[in-house]
Design a protein around this motif. Sequence first.
Motif, mmCIF file in Angstrom:
data_model
loop_
_atom_site.group_PDB
_atom_site.id
_atom_site.type_symbol
_atom_site.label_atom_id
_atom_site.label_comp_id
_atom_site.label_asym_id
_atom_site.label_seq_id
_atom_site.Cartn_x
_atom_site.Cartn_y
_atom_site.Cartn_z
ATOM 1 N N ALA A 1 -2.062 -33.239 13.585
ATOM 2 C CA ALA A 1 -1.930 -33.783 14.904
ATOM 3 C C ALA A 1 -2.780 -35.102 14.894
ATOM 4 O O ALA A 1 -2.259 -36.091 15.476
ATOM 5 C CB ALA A 1 -2.486 -32.703 15.858
ATOM 6 N N VAL A 2 -3.848 -35.099 14.247
ATOM 7 C CA VAL A 2 -4.651 -36.179 14.032
ATOM 8 C C VAL A 2 -4.195 -37.258 13.091
ATOM 9 O O VAL A 2 -3.986 -38.424 13.635
ATOM 10 C CB VAL A 2 -6.091 -35.851 13.594
ATOM 11 C CG1 VAL A 2 -6.894 -37.411 13.224
ATOM 12 C CG2 VAL A 2 -7.002 -34.941 14.519
ATOM 13 N N LEU A 3 -3.565 -37.093 12.080
ATOM 14 C CA LEU A 3 -2.846 -37.834 11.186
ATOM 15 C C LEU A 3 -1.451 -38.394 11.985
ATOM 16 O O LEU A 3 -1.304 -39.721 12.030
ATOM 17 C CB LEU A 3 -2.626 -37.347 10.078
ATOM 18 C CG LEU A 3 -3.752 -36.992 9.053
ATOM 19 C CD1 LEU A 3 -3.135 -36.440 7.982
ATOM 20 C CD2 LEU A 3 -4.328 -38.254 8.700
ATOM 21 N N VAL A 4 -0.638 -37.516 12.628
ATOM 22 C CA VAL A 4 0.371 -38.014 13.106
ATOM 23 C C VAL A 4 0.021 -38.797 14.351
ATOM 24 O O VAL A 4 0.920 -39.954 14.619
ATOM 25 C CB VAL A 4 1.308 -36.743 13.587
ATOM 26 C CG1 VAL A 4 2.492 -37.267 14.670
ATOM 27 C CG2 VAL A 4 1.943 -36.029 12.478
ATOM 28 N N SER A 5 -0.949 -38.660 15.046
ATOM 29 C CA SER A 5 -1.326 -39.259 16.099
ATOM 30 C C SER A 5 -1.823 -40.976 15.780
ATOM 31 O O SER A 5 -1.753 -42.103 16.605
ATOM 32 C CB SER A 5 -2.629 -38.908 16.990
ATOM 33 O OG SER A 5 -3.628 -39.013 16.182
ATOM 34 N N LEU A 6 -1.912 -41.233 14.670
ATOM 35 C CA LEU A 6 -2.016 -42.514 13.938
ATOM 36 C C LEU A 6 -1.225 -43.014 13.055
ATOM 37 O O LEU A 6 -1.344 -44.056 12.112
ATOM 38 C CB LEU A 6 -3.717 -42.270 13.166
ATOM 39 C CG LEU A 6 -4.884 -41.945 13.925
ATOM 40 C CD1 LEU A 6 -5.977 -41.641 13.205
ATOM 41 C CD2 LEU A 6 -5.202 -42.858 14.933
ATOM 42 N N GLN A 7 -0.009 -42.269 12.760
ATOM 43 C CA GLN A 7 1.058 -42.496 11.951
ATOM 44 C C GLN A 7 1.452 -44.042 11.897
ATOM 45 O O GLN A 7 1.665 -44.415 10.766
ATOM 46 C CB GLN A 7 2.021 -41.615 11.668
ATOM 47 C CG GLN A 7 2.886 -41.535 13.312
ATOM 48 C CD GLN A 7 3.852 -40.483 13.126
ATOM 49 O OE1 GLN A 7 4.241 -39.734 12.153
ATOM 50 N NE2 GLN A 7 4.983 -40.325 14.235
ATOM 51 N N HIS A 8 1.849 -44.459 13.128
ATOM 52 C CA HIS A 8 2.128 -45.951 13.152
ATOM 53 C C HIS A 8 1.111 -46.674 12.767
ATOM 54 O O HIS A 8 1.541 -48.097 12.394
ATOM 55 C CB HIS A 8 2.649 -46.056 14.604
ATOM 56 C CG HIS A 8 1.510 -45.989 15.725
ATOM 57 N ND1 HIS A 8 1.037 -44.650 15.733
ATOM 58 C CD2 HIS A 8 0.971 -46.794 16.514
ATOM 59 C CE1 HIS A 8 0.181 -44.740 16.675
ATOM 60 N NE2 HIS A 8 -0.012 -46.070 17.190
#
Length: 525
Positions: A314-321
Amino acid sequence: MGLVRTLWSRDDVAARILAGDSLVVYNDLLLRIPHSWLATHPGGALAILHFVGRDAADEIEAYHNEHTICTIKKYAIGTVDTSSPWDPLLPPIMSGWVRKKASDGALVWHNEAHPISSPSGLSSEILLVHKDGSLLQDASGPTLATILPPPSNLSLKVQTRHSAAYKALHQRIIDAGLYKTRYVTGYGPEVARYFLLAASSAYAYKHGWLITSAVCLGLLWHQLVFTVHDLGHLGVTHDWTIDRLLAIFIADFIGGLSVGWWVDNHNVHHLVTNHPSHDPDIEHLPFLAISTAFFNSLWSSYYKRTMLFDRFSAVLVSLQHKLFYVVLAFGRFNLYANAYAFLIRKAFDTRKARGGRWSWWLEVIGVAFFWCWFGALLKGCGSWTNALTYLVVSHVVTSPLHLQIVLSHFSMSTEDLGPTESFPHRQLRTTTDVICPPYLSFVHGGLHLQVTHHLFPRLPRHNLREASVLVKQYAKEQGLVYAEFGFIKGNGEVLSVLKAVADQVCLVAAVADREIQEAMVKKTG
């Protein structure tokens, strides 16, 4: 296995599939694929299993030459009624059912995953999550209800029309001679470019210009991959043995990757493009998620594992852009991991795919050879800092390849419209072109024309531009969208999709935090 002149009904086919047979419809023929062939199919078992109970004529003809199709027909055990369109069944693997060997050697049904409700609200969409507990034999197996597809908004009549028009389009492609390889005008300039980059890298290395050498080597790897891609699709000499030998030399000996893994992975990607549970090319958790469907910790039928969406993901996906280009920069290391894991798994296979014995050993030798010469190159850099710099630079330079791949699919639909959807409809819905002038097409290896490539994967890529004119005409006649956008706009579209999913992660986290706070207030109150 000669053709038995028996007319099979849909109910008959369903009964035999439930009994364990892998039956595939090819035009009016019913093919029975033996389990032994599933294990040795050059395109991998999943390429067949995803079409059990369906008419796979378009896919079969797109992926196989005339000689192979004649061989395929030997598996016919009868015919089906062609007076009306074949009403497809749902392949068992699409709902989590597979056949495996029990301890006594007999093939039995196993339920490795189970379907969940569609988060998109589509009644026809089936996504999978891992079945609780260990993988156990299920004596009951799938039922008729399991392989009857859910309701679809698509018209079988319309999809059949798209398919018939696609067959006519394919014949036009053949008649135009577009399957003929342009060895001189197509590959001639590319081979010259390869030698120029290799010589430049060697010359710069010899003179101590390590960064320049690393850049040239990375560019060489980047360009060579496009030829490996053609060879993997049998799009160069169109002879399996010759194309595979050339591919192993380039991919394994020069690039350190496994062409066997790439073919196995890439064929599945082509056949179930952008399906969250089945397409390995969009299954990148914990780093990337292009659909909120991945929040459900989906089961991957290709990797045979749960794509866990936990706090770390969730942390990585929240910053994926924000991390998107950083992740792509190190994409080649992920290719190494997948390729070597594949070779290790194949080492324990009792029956490898066609050419499996010699090709597997040749790939292992090739990878070992690669790390010998590349390791010597790194050792000769003079210091560990120079070696690390050379390693990183040479690998980061290849990242445009990964960017090109995701541009063609990440901004397109990830919805599953069920087995009713025709091959051409799915490819046009899930794939887009990157608009590029002819003089710059070499940067993309000619594969910026992904829509046409997905419809005709064996087509030599130097002929894709000419073929795309016919495909666009087909799409217009059938009322289908042929998607394309420029490179900059394409990047914007992908980043927009990534940000939208990232925002949903933050929203879900905010809602969860609020619920926790409200619960604590009630408890203390």
